[in-house]
Write a protein that holds these residues in place. Structure first.
Motif, PDB file in Angstrom:
ATOM      1  N   ASP A  34      -5.616   1.279 -18.237  1.00 42.27           N
ATOM      2  CA  ASP A  34      -4.436   2.057 -18.631  1.00 42.27           C
ATOM      3  C   ASP A  34      -4.936   3.402 -19.170  1.00 42.27           C
ATOM      4  OD1 ASP A  34      -2.107   3.038 -19.685  1.00 42.27           O
ATOM      5  OD2 ASP A  34      -1.575   1.224 -20.787  1.00 42.27           O
ATOM      6  N   LYS A  35      -4.700   4.457 -18.365  1.00 37.41           N
ATOM      7  CA  LYS A  35      -5.163   5.801 -18.749  1.00 37.41           C
ATOM      8  C   LYS A  35      -3.956   6.599 -19.235  1.00 37.41           C
ATOM      9  CE  LYS A  35      -6.738   8.721 -15.498  1.00 37.41           C
ATOM     10  NZ  LYS A  35      -7.709   9.235 -14.494  1.00 37.41           N
ATOM     11  N   HIS A  36      -4.033   7.120 -20.458  1.00 35.62           N
ATOM     12  CA  HIS A  36      -2.830   7.623 -21.138  1.00 35.62           C
ATOM     13  C   HIS A  36      -2.487   9.092 -20.939  1.00 35.62           C
ATOM     14  CE1 HIS A  36      -2.394   3.943 -23.486  1.00 35.62           C
ATOM     15  NE2 HIS A  36      -3.712   3.908 -23.462  1.00 35.62           N
ATOM     16  N   GLU A  37      -3.505   9.935 -20.833  1.00 38.26           N
ATOM     17  CA  GLU A  37      -3.315  11.370 -21.037  1.00 38.26           C
ATOM     18  C   GLU A  37      -2.206  12.005 -20.200  1.00 38.26           C
ATOM     19  OE1 GLU A  37      -6.346  13.963 -19.602  1.00 38.26           O
ATOM     20  OE2 GLU A  37      -6.223  15.271 -21.348  1.00 38.26           O
ATOM     21  N   ARG A  38      -2.049  11.559 -18.940  1.00 45.60           N
ATOM     22  CA  ARG A  38      -1.121  12.268 -18.048  1.00 45.60           C
ATOM     23  C   ARG A  38       0.134  11.458 -17.704  1.00 45.60           C
ATOM     24  NH1 ARG A  38      -4.374  14.610 -13.223  1.00 45.60           N
ATOM     25  NH2 ARG A  38      -4.775  12.409 -12.858  1.00 45.60           N
ATOM     26  N   ARG A  39       0.476  10.477 -18.564  1.00 46.19           N
ATOM     27  CA  ARG A  39       1.627   9.624 -18.250  1.00 46.19           C
ATOM     28  C   ARG A  39       2.907  10.446 -18.154  1.00 46.19           C
ATOM     29  NH1 ARG A  39       1.173   4.395 -19.155  1.00 46.19           N
ATOM     30  NH2 ARG A  39      -0.891   4.994 -18.450  1.00 46.19           N
ATOM     31  N   GLU A  40       3.630  10.269 -17.072  1.00 51.94           N
ATOM     32  CA  GLU A  40       4.911  10.964 -16.867  1.00 51.94           C
ATOM     33  C   GLU A  40       6.063   9.981 -16.794  1.00 51.94           C
ATOM     34  OE1 GLU A  40       5.066  13.856 -13.647  1.00 51.94           O
ATOM     35  OE2 GLU A  40       2.898  14.094 -13.827  1.00 51.94           O
ATOM     36  N   ALA A  41       5.823   8.828 -16.157  1.00 55.21           N
ATOM     37  CA  ALA A  41       6.895   7.851 -15.998  1.00 55.21           C
ATOM     38  C   ALA A  41       6.866   6.883 -17.174  1.00 55.21           C
ATOM     39  CB  ALA A  41       6.711   7.091 -14.690  1.00 55.21           C
ATOM     40  N   ARG A 100       0.847  -1.199   0.000  1.00 56.81           N
ATOM     41  CA  ARG A 100       0.000   0.000   0.000  1.00 56.81           C
ATOM     42  C   ARG A 100       0.873   1.236   0.000  1.00 56.81           C
ATOM     43  NH1 ARG A 100      -5.085   1.675   3.804  1.00 56.81           N
ATOM     44  NH2 ARG A 100      -5.732   3.310   2.371  1.00 56.81           N
ATOM     45  N   VAL A 101       0.498   2.194  -0.802  1.00 52.91           N
ATOM     46  CA  VAL A 101       1.235   3.460  -0.842  1.00 52.91           C
ATOM     47  C   VAL A 101       0.264   4.612  -0.646  1.00 52.91           C
ATOM     48  CG1 VAL A 101       3.138   2.681  -2.304  1.00 52.91           C
ATOM     49  CG2 VAL A 101       1.053   3.551  -3.365  1.00 52.91           C
ATOM     50  N   PHE A 102       0.826   5.687  -0.196  1.00 54.43           N
ATOM     51  CA  PHE A 102       0.049   6.915  -0.051  1.00 54.43           C
ATOM     52  C   PHE A 102       0.718   7.945  -0.928  1.00 54.43           C
ATOM     53  CE2 PHE A 102      -0.539  11.032   2.079  1.00 54.43           C
ATOM     54  CZ  PHE A 102      -1.917  11.089   2.081  1.00 54.43           C
ATOM     55  N   SER A 103      -0.063   8.615  -1.786  1.00 58.91           N
ATOM     56  CA  SER A 103       0.556   9.687  -2.571  1.00 58.91           C
ATOM     57  C   SER A 103      -0.188  10.984  -2.301  1.00 58.91           C
ATOM     58  CB  SER A 103       0.586   9.362  -4.057  1.00 58.91           C
ATOM     59  OG  SER A 103      -0.696   9.259  -4.565  1.00 58.91           O
ATOM     60  N   TYR A 104       0.570  11.994  -1.940  1.00 55.56           N
ATOM     61  CA  TYR A 104      -0.036  13.298  -1.694  1.00 55.56           C
ATOM     62  C   TYR A 104      -0.586  13.844  -2.991  1.00 55.56           C
ATOM     63  CZ  TYR A 104       2.204  13.264   2.815  1.00 55.56           C
ATOM     64  OH  TYR A 104       2.579  12.928   4.076  1.00 55.56           O
ATOM     65  N   GLY A 105      -1.617  14.652  -2.906  1.00 52.77           N
ATOM     66  CA  GLY A 105      -2.152  15.256  -4.114  1.00 52.77           C
ATOM     67  C   GLY A 105      -3.591  15.643  -3.904  1.00 52.77           C
ATOM     68  N   THR A 160      -0.456   8.743 -14.132  1.00 58.24           N
ATOM     69  CA  THR A 160       0.868   9.310 -14.417  1.00 58.24           C
ATOM     70  C   THR A 160       1.925   8.212 -14.525  1.00 58.24           C
ATOM     71  OG1 THR A 160       1.449   9.565 -12.090  1.00 58.24           O
ATOM     72  CG2 THR A 160       0.332  11.418 -13.139  1.00 58.24           C
ATOM     73  N   GLY A 161       1.684   7.094 -13.841  1.00 60.03           N
ATOM     74  CA  GLY A 161       2.676   6.018 -13.811  1.00 60.03           C
ATOM     75  C   GLY A 161       3.685   6.176 -12.678  1.00 60.03           C
ATOM     76  N   LEU A 162       3.582   7.254 -11.925  1.00 52.50           N
ATOM     77  CA  LEU A 162       4.584   7.505 -10.871  1.00 52.50           C
ATOM     78  C   LEU A 162       4.483   6.489  -9.738  1.00 52.50           C
ATOM     79  CD1 LEU A 162       4.331  11.409 -10.894  1.00 52.50           C
ATOM     80  CD2 LEU A 162       6.232  10.022 -11.734  1.00 52.50           C
ATOM     81  N   THR A 163       3.259   6.056  -9.421  1.00 51.89           N
ATOM     82  CA  THR A 163       3.097   5.051  -8.364  1.00 51.89           C
ATOM     83  C   THR A 163       3.753   3.733  -8.781  1.00 51.89           C
ATOM     84  OG1 THR A 163       0.992   6.058  -7.741  1.00 51.89           O
ATOM     85  CG2 THR A 163       1.405   3.821  -6.936  1.00 51.89           C
ATOM     86  N   LEU A 164       3.471   3.298 -10.006  1.00 47.02           N
ATOM     87  CA  LEU A 164       4.049   2.032 -10.459  1.00 47.02           C
ATOM     88  C   LEU A 164       5.561   2.131 -10.594  1.00 47.02           C
ATOM     89  CD1 LEU A 164       1.343   0.720 -12.922  1.00 47.02           C
ATOM     90  CD2 LEU A 164       2.245  -0.462 -10.898  1.00 47.02           C
ATOM     91  N   ASP A 212      -7.810  15.353  -4.957  1.00 49.70           N
ATOM     92  CA  ASP A 212      -8.716  14.208  -5.011  1.00 49.70           C
ATOM     93  C   ASP A 212      -8.560  13.431  -6.312  1.00 49.70           C
ATOM     94  OD1 ASP A 212      -9.701  15.034  -2.625  1.00 49.70           O
ATOM     95  OD2 ASP A 212     -11.447  16.059  -3.464  1.00 49.70           O
ATOM     96  N   VAL A 213      -8.203  14.110  -7.376  1.00 50.31           N
ATOM     97  CA  VAL A 213      -8.203  13.449  -8.686  1.00 50.31           C
ATOM     98  C   VAL A 213      -6.826  13.349  -9.336  1.00 50.31           C
ATOM     99  CG1 VAL A 213     -10.608  13.974  -9.240  1.00 50.31           C
ATOM    100  CG2 VAL A 213      -8.827  15.602  -9.860  1.00 50.31           C
ATOM    101  N   ALA A 214      -5.780  13.863  -8.701  1.00 51.64           N
ATOM    102  CA  ALA A 214      -4.454  13.800  -9.315  1.00 51.64           C
ATOM    103  C   ALA A 214      -3.388  13.580  -8.258  1.00 51.64           C
ATOM    104  CB  ALA A 214      -4.154  15.090 -10.069  1.00 51.64           C
ATOM    105  N   SER A 215      -2.458  12.653  -8.538  1.00 52.66           N
ATOM    106  CA  SER A 215      -1.393  12.416  -7.573  1.00 52.66           C
ATOM    107  C   SER A 215      -0.255  13.401  -7.831  1.00 52.66           C
ATOM    108  CB  SER A 215      -0.900  10.970  -7.653  1.00 52.66           C
ATOM    109  OG  SER A 215       0.028  10.814  -8.679  1.00 52.66           O
ATOM    110  N   SER A 216       0.495  13.707  -6.762  1.00 53.30           N
ATOM    111  CA  SER A 216       1.568  14.693  -6.870  1.00 53.30           C
ATOM    112  C   SER A 216       2.889  14.045  -7.265  1.00 53.30           C
ATOM    113  CB  SER A 216       1.773  15.359  -5.520  1.00 53.30           C
ATOM    114  OG  SER A 216       2.237  14.386  -4.600  1.00 53.30           O
TER     115      SER A 216
END
Ligand code: IMP
Ligand code: MG
Length: 172
Positions: A127-134, A63-68, A101-105, A70-74
């Motif tokens: 798999d949601k594409h629009e905001r992929r960063e990693a 389990r992870v917690f990501s700050y951000g 974003t892929g940052l969690t994975l 309600d709808v976007a992780s930081s």
């Protein structure tokens, strides 16, 4: 009132999960496979998935917690529950409800590598594409979407809607 627009029905989901389970069973036959579910959103998908596999697997959770918002992780991610099984020299499949974003994975792959598993792959329900960063490889995905905030089938908005048996687009 938020609006819920249907995206996938329970029937759609059942056939997607059956298909992905068939691929995973074929790819990992005669391997020591450990599924690591990412809490909490994955609890519904993972429980359907394991019951469609026809190979033996072990199951654990992280389990992870990501700050951000309600709808976007930081992207600032903290581990809040570690795995408890030994994954050294084992084949690991991380199972996640949705990748955005892929940052969690990315964080989880890098973290789990420190336990020296034989292989690590990734299975997501959506798999949601629009905001992929990693830049991460998604080895198995049931459904692709371009964008939007989805709920149901384990996915929440502020802990609501996880219990819905289909996937819905939440319009706030
Ligand atoms: P990422 O780190 O941006 O890829 O986000 C991963 C996590 O954000 C997922 O495990 C979900 O918990 C959450 N998330 C991202 N998009 C959605 C969505 O559309 N609905 C519900 N949760 C989401
Ligand atoms: Mg999640």
């Amino acid at each position: 009132m938020p609006e819920l627009l249907p995206v996938l029905s329970k029937n759609d989901i059942d056939s997607m999960v059956t298909q992905i389970a068939h691929r995973i069973s074929t790819d990992y036959r005669n391997h020591d496979l450990i599924l690591i579910g990412v809490l909490k959103g994955v609890f519904v998908f993972l429980s359907d998935l394991v019951r469609c596999l026809d190979i033996p697997v072990q199951i654990d959770f992280i389990r992870v917690f990501s700050y951000g918002s309600d709808v976007a992780s930081s992207g600032e991610i903290h581990l809040t529950k570690d795995i408890e099984v030994d994954i050294k020299d084992k084949d690991v499949l991380i199972v996640e409800d949705i990748v955005d974003t892929g940052l969690t994975l990315k964080y989880l792959i890098d973290y789990l590598r420190t336990y020296h598993p034989k292989t690590i792959k990734v299975c997501v329900f959506i798999d949601k594409h629009e905001r992929r960063e990693a830049d991460i490889a998604i080895d198995y995905s049931c459904h692709d979407v371009a964008k939007g905030f989805l709920v149901g089938y384990g996915l929440d908005y502020n802990e609501d809607y996880r219990y819905l048996s289909g996937i819905y687009h939440l319009k706030l």
